[in-house]
Scaffold this motif. Structure first.
Motif, mmCIF file in Angstrom:
data_model
loop_
_atom_site.group_PDB
_atom_site.id
_atom_site.type_symbol
_atom_site.label_atom_id
_atom_site.label_comp_id
_atom_site.label_asym_id
_atom_site.label_seq_id
_atom_site.Cartn_x
_atom_site.Cartn_y
_atom_site.Cartn_z
ATOM 1 N N LEU A 23 0.849 -1.187 0.000
ATOM 2 C CA LEU A 23 0.000 0.000 0.000
ATOM 3 C C LEU A 23 0.886 1.238 0.000
ATOM 4 O O LEU A 23 1.614 1.486 0.961
ATOM 5 C CB LEU A 23 -0.913 -0.002 1.228
ATOM 6 C CG LEU A 23 -1.871 -1.191 1.363
ATOM 7 C CD1 LEU A 23 -2.785 -1.000 2.576
ATOM 8 C CD2 LEU A 23 -2.705 -1.379 0.097
ATOM 9 N N ARG A 24 0.805 2.011 -1.052
ATOM 10 C CA ARG A 24 1.688 3.176 -1.203
ATOM 11 C C ARG A 24 1.022 4.485 -0.783
ATOM 12 O O ARG A 24 1.710 5.459 -0.518
ATOM 13 C CB ARG A 24 2.142 3.304 -2.660
ATOM 14 C CG ARG A 24 3.046 2.159 -3.105
ATOM 15 C CD ARG A 24 3.556 2.404 -4.510
ATOM 16 N NE ARG A 24 4.501 1.376 -4.936
ATOM 17 C CZ ARG A 24 5.791 1.383 -4.659
ATOM 18 N NH1 ARG A 24 6.300 2.373 -3.956
ATOM 19 N NH2 ARG A 24 6.581 0.417 -5.088
ATOM 20 N N GLY A 25 -0.299 4.534 -0.732
ATOM 21 C CA GLY A 25 -0.983 5.785 -0.445
ATOM 22 C C GLY A 25 -1.235 6.582 -1.703
ATOM 23 O O GLY A 25 -0.799 6.216 -2.805
ATOM 24 N N ARG A 26 -1.960 7.667 -1.550
ATOM 25 C CA ARG A 26 -2.415 8.471 -2.691
ATOM 26 C C ARG A 26 -1.271 8.916 -3.596
ATOM 27 O O ARG A 26 -1.345 8.815 -4.816
ATOM 28 C CB ARG A 26 -3.167 9.697 -2.163
ATOM 29 C CG ARG A 26 -3.531 10.714 -3.226
ATOM 30 C CD ARG A 26 -4.965 10.673 -3.540
ATOM 31 N NE ARG A 26 -5.334 11.623 -4.578
ATOM 32 C CZ ARG A 26 -6.528 11.648 -5.115
ATOM 33 N NH1 ARG A 26 -7.426 10.776 -4.721
ATOM 34 N NH2 ARG A 26 -6.825 12.508 -6.049
ATOM 35 N N GLN A 27 -0.214 9.458 -3.008
ATOM 36 C CA GLN A 27 0.907 9.959 -3.797
ATOM 37 C C GLN A 27 2.190 9.164 -3.558
ATOM 38 O O GLN A 27 3.273 9.616 -3.920
ATOM 39 C CB GLN A 27 1.138 11.441 -3.501
ATOM 40 C CG GLN A 27 -0.026 12.329 -3.946
ATOM 41 C CD GLN A 27 0.271 13.807 -3.775
ATOM 42 O OE1 GLN A 27 1.205 14.193 -3.087
ATOM 43 N NE2 GLN A 27 -0.526 14.643 -4.420
ATOM 44 N N GLY A 28 2.044 8.000 -2.941
ATOM 45 C CA GLY A 28 3.200 7.121 -2.769
ATOM 46 C C GLY A 28 4.016 7.367 -1.523
ATOM 47 O O GLY A 28 5.123 6.837 -1.401
ATOM 48 N N TYR A 29 3.498 8.135 -0.567
ATOM 49 C CA TYR A 29 4.286 8.499 0.608
ATOM 50 C C TYR A 29 3.911 7.717 1.866
ATOM 51 O O TYR A 29 4.340 8.073 2.967
ATOM 52 C CB TYR A 29 4.140 10.005 0.894
ATOM 53 C CG TYR A 29 4.701 10.888 -0.193
ATOM 54 C CD1 TYR A 29 5.919 10.594 -0.803
ATOM 55 C CD2 TYR A 29 4.025 12.027 -0.612
ATOM 56 C CE1 TYR A 29 6.443 11.424 -1.790
ATOM 57 C CE2 TYR A 29 4.545 12.857 -1.604
ATOM 58 C CZ TYR A 29 5.748 12.545 -2.187
ATOM 59 O OH TYR A 29 6.269 13.360 -3.158
ATOM 60 N N ALA A 30 3.119 6.666 1.732
ATOM 61 C CA ALA A 30 2.754 5.869 2.903
ATOM 62 C C ALA A 30 3.993 5.181 3.481
ATOM 63 O O ALA A 30 4.952 4.894 2.773
ATOM 64 C CB ALA A 30 1.708 4.821 2.526
ATOM 65 N N GLY A 31 3.940 4.909 4.788
ATOM 66 C CA GLY A 31 5.015 4.170 5.429
ATOM 67 C C GLY A 31 6.019 5.019 6.174
ATOM 68 O O GLY A 31 6.995 4.490 6.704
#
Length: 419
Positions: free
Chosen positions: A242-250
């Motif tokens: 799961l990367r999040g909307r703009q890829g900044y998850a984690g």
């Protein structure tokens, strides 16, 4: 199973080439996720006819992606020859830029390590361009190793500590590297001087990819927490990152656990990594002139020394590990209340010294999670350690082959891959 072809929606307008490519990828992924299979077993499990599977296996073999192994026994009737991943002629390369090192790793389809290089450095004391030059040197060395074995790299995925704009291949903010708006992809392409496809990603996401073992049901819903100077990680749900909307998850290290607490490299105060990052542990465990706090020394050696001190009962070391373990558990409980993973996998430096923290982590997890028995979430320690991110990079690079096996040309009579 009732389906007779790959999972293509009924009525879809897919030409024969696309259907063939989809089926090749399905068979290749199935072998990766479930291990060697006879043609008959494979056909039954993926829902295709035996003749279709035989044709697909033949093409995958021609491309050097599978091979015929030993007889598969333990089944009814005549034992069949097992089909297994091969891929010895192609590989993926992972690379990593971290505060304490740069590294590379090459893997074939079966996960066999083909080449590996690591260089310790203190990225704070080296200009950005020089750090990337050193990484590029390791990549070129790795490619030379592969060429000597007649192996073709299909891609390079670079993990880097910080917020990564994957579309533009820019590190927008690396608090612990103290980098901003660095065009990593552009700089590496110029320096490497090779036409290998390059992807830039966050190191925590790549560590999570490495930990989410295909085919292992217990590793399909996990939270990976990667600790070094900073703390980051990745979320895997249903086997997917799961990367999040703009890829900044984690970016777990920047959740606030101590409002008004210590200043963080991100500019805020009280972030989780300020109390459980490697810097916090070393400050508690040793004086500034202690060798374990010397960034010029290999991190593995410094952590080995901390373990040695804890094993012999050194009071300061034990107290430091206990205090940091409590904070790890506090943050892990917050994340578990939100995500309820099957397991929290502690990677990076946590994997090296975590056995000294485990009791405190589990105590805080049980106390902080609302659900009974911590919601069934287990605490595990990575067996990959600091190699998780670079291994995840190599696995990520190999996805191009699993997505489209026809991207690998058929072998010549001598065994080389034809472009």
């Amino acid at each position: 199973m009732t389906q007779t072809t790959a999972a293509v929606p009924a009525g879809s307008r897919v030409d024969q080439h696309d259907l063939r490519r989809t089926n090749l990828g399905l068979v290749l992924r199935w072998l990766r996720d479930h291990g060697p299979r006879s043609r008959a077993t494979l056909a039954a499990e993926v829902g295709m006819t035996r003749s279709t599977v035989s044709s697909l296996v033949g093409e995958l073999s021609d491309r050097g992606l599978v091979r015929i192994g030993n007889e598969q026994r333990g089944t009814v009737g005549r034992p069949g020859l097992a089909i297994e991943l091969d891929g010895r002629t192609v590989c993926g390369i992972g690379a990593e830029v971290n505060v304490n090192h740069v590294s590379t790793l090459a893997l074939d389809l079966s996960g066999r390590v083909l080449a590996e290089h690591k260089l310790a450095l203190d990225a704070h004391d080296v200009p950005v361009e020089d750090v990337l030059d050193r990484l590029a040197g390791l990549v070129r060395h790795t490619i030379a190793d592969l060429q000597s074995q007649a192996i073709t790299p299909v891609g390079l995925t670079v993990g880097i500590a910080g917020l990564v704009d994957r579309v533009n291949e820019v590190l927008t903010h690396g608090p612990n590297l103290d980098w901003r708006d660095v065009p990593v992809g552009q700089l590496l392409r110029t320096t490497i001087g090779n036409d290998i496809p390059i992807v830039i990603d966050n190191e925590g996401n790549l560590a999570a990819i490495a930990e989410a073992t295909p085919g292992d049901a217990d590793r399909q819903d996990i939270l990976v927490i990667f600790g070094e100077i900073g703390v980051g990680g990745g979320i895997v749900a249903g086997g997917r990152l799961l990367r999040g909307r703009q890829g900044y998850a984690g970016e777990f290290g920047h959740i606030t656990v101590q409002p008004g607490g210590r200043a963080c490299g991100c500019g805020r105060r009280g972030c989780w990594e300020t109390v459980c990052g490697l810097g916090a542990l070393l400050e508690l465990a040793a004086d500034p002139d202690d060798p374990v706090r010397n960034p010029a020394s290999a991190l593995d050696d410094r952590l080995t020394e901390l373990n040695r001190r804890a094993d012999r009962g050194d009071e300061r070391t034990v107290e430091a590990l206990t205090a940091v373990g409590q904070w790890v558990g506090v943050g892990a409980a917050m994340l578990t209340n939100v995500l309820n993973p099957a397991a929290i996998v502690l990677s990076g430096y946590f994997a090296a010294v975590g056995h000294h923290m485990q009791q405190e982590i589990e105590t805080q997890l049980a106390a902080g999670v609302l659900a009974p028995d911590a919601g069934g979430t287990r605490v595990e320690f990575s067996r990959l350690g600091f190699g998780a991110a670079v291994r995840g990079g190599a696995l990520s690079a190999l996805e191009t082959v699993f997505n489209d096996p026809t991207s690998v040309g058929p072998r010549s009579a001598e065994g080389a891959v034809l472009s």
